[in-house]
Design a protein around this motif. Structure first.
Motif, short mmCIF file in Angstrom:
data_model
loop_
_atom_site.label_atom_id
_atom_site.label_comp_id
_atom_site.label_asym_id
_atom_site.label_seq_id
_atom_site.Cartn_x
_atom_site.Cartn_y
_atom_site.Cartn_z
N PHE A 42 7.41 3.43 10.84
CA PHE A 42 7.36 3.68 9.40
C PHE A 42 7.51 2.39 8.60
O PHE A 42 6.78 2.14 7.65
CB PHE A 42 8.45 4.68 9.00
CG PHE A 42 8.55 4.89 7.52
CD1 PHE A 42 7.58 5.63 6.85
CD2 PHE A 42 9.61 4.36 6.80
CE1 PHE A 42 7.67 5.82 5.48
CE2 PHE A 42 9.70 4.55 5.44
CZ PHE A 42 8.73 5.28 4.77
N LEU A 43 8.47 1.54 9.01
CA LEU A 43 8.67 0.28 8.31
C LEU A 43 7.45 -0.63 8.44
O LEU A 43 7.08 -1.32 7.48
CB LEU A 43 9.93 -0.42 8.82
CG LEU A 43 11.24 0.28 8.48
CD1 LEU A 43 12.41 -0.42 9.14
CD2 LEU A 43 11.43 0.38 6.99
N LYS A 44 6.81 -0.64 9.60
CA LYS A 44 5.59 -1.43 9.76
C LYS A 44 4.48 -0.90 8.86
O LYS A 44 3.71 -1.67 8.28
CB LYS A 44 5.14 -1.40 11.22
CG LYS A 44 5.98 -2.29 12.13
CD LYS A 44 5.60 -2.16 13.58
CE LYS A 44 4.20 -2.67 13.85
NZ LYS A 44 3.87 -2.64 15.28
N TRP A 45 4.38 0.41 8.72
CA TRP A 45 3.38 1.03 7.86
C TRP A 45 3.62 0.65 6.40
O TRP A 45 2.70 0.29 5.68
CB TRP A 45 3.39 2.54 8.04
CG TRP A 45 2.45 3.26 7.15
CD1 TRP A 45 1.11 3.37 7.29
CD2 TRP A 45 2.78 3.96 5.94
NE1 TRP A 45 0.58 4.11 6.26
CE2 TRP A 45 1.59 4.48 5.42
CE3 TRP A 45 3.98 4.22 5.28
CZ2 TRP A 45 1.57 5.24 4.26
CZ3 TRP A 45 3.95 4.96 4.11
CH2 TRP A 45 2.74 5.45 3.62
N VAL A 46 4.89 0.74 5.97
CA VAL A 46 5.24 0.39 4.59
C VAL A 46 4.94 -1.08 4.35
O VAL A 46 4.37 -1.45 3.31
CB VAL A 46 6.72 0.71 4.30
CG1 VAL A 46 7.18 0.10 2.98
CG2 VAL A 46 6.94 2.21 4.30
N GLY A 58 2.74 -2.91 5.82
CA GLY A 58 1.29 -3.07 5.77
C GLY A 58 0.70 -2.60 4.45
O GLY A 58 -0.30 -3.14 3.97
N LYS A 59 1.28 -1.58 3.83
CA LYS A 59 0.80 -1.08 2.55
C LYS A 59 1.17 -2.03 1.40
O LYS A 59 0.44 -2.12 0.43
CB LYS A 59 1.38 0.31 2.25
CG LYS A 59 0.84 1.39 3.13
CD LYS A 59 -0.59 1.67 2.78
CE LYS A 59 -1.13 2.81 3.60
NZ LYS A 59 -2.52 3.11 3.32
N ILE A 60 2.32 -2.68 1.52
CA ILE A 60 2.76 -3.57 0.45
C ILE A 60 1.95 -4.87 0.46
O ILE A 60 1.57 -5.38 -0.60
CB ILE A 60 4.28 -3.88 0.60
CG1 ILE A 60 5.07 -2.62 0.31
CG2 ILE A 60 4.70 -5.00 -0.33
CD1 ILE A 60 6.56 -2.75 0.56
N ILE A 61 1.69 -5.40 1.64
CA ILE A 61 1.00 -6.70 1.72
C ILE A 61 -0.48 -6.51 1.94
O ILE A 61 -0.98 -5.70 2.57
CB ILE A 61 1.62 -7.55 2.83
CG1 ILE A 61 3.03 -7.93 2.42
CG2 ILE A 61 0.79 -8.78 3.11
CD1 ILE A 61 3.79 -8.77 3.40
#
Length: 51
Positions: free
Chosen positions: A42-46, A48-51
């Motif tokens: 989940f943290l990797k997904w978030v 990826g969405k931010i950057i």
């Protein structure tokens, strides 16, 4: 994790169990590792969405 620790500590104090507690930690790691893996995904997904 803190709640699990408190429950296990109370259980140990009530029954006065002997032992190193090593097997208890292995049990907790086996139970909680899927949740930690999901958190990392989940943290990797978030990230990826931010950057």
């Amino acid at each position: 994790m803190l709640l699990a620790y408190l429950v296990l500590w109370a259980f140990n104090e009530l029954l006065k169990l002997k032992g190193s507690g090593e097997s208890g930690m292995i049990f907790l790691v086996i139970i909680y590792h899927p949740f930690l893996l999901l958190l990392v995904v989940f943290l990797k997904w978030v990230y990826g969405k931010i950057i």
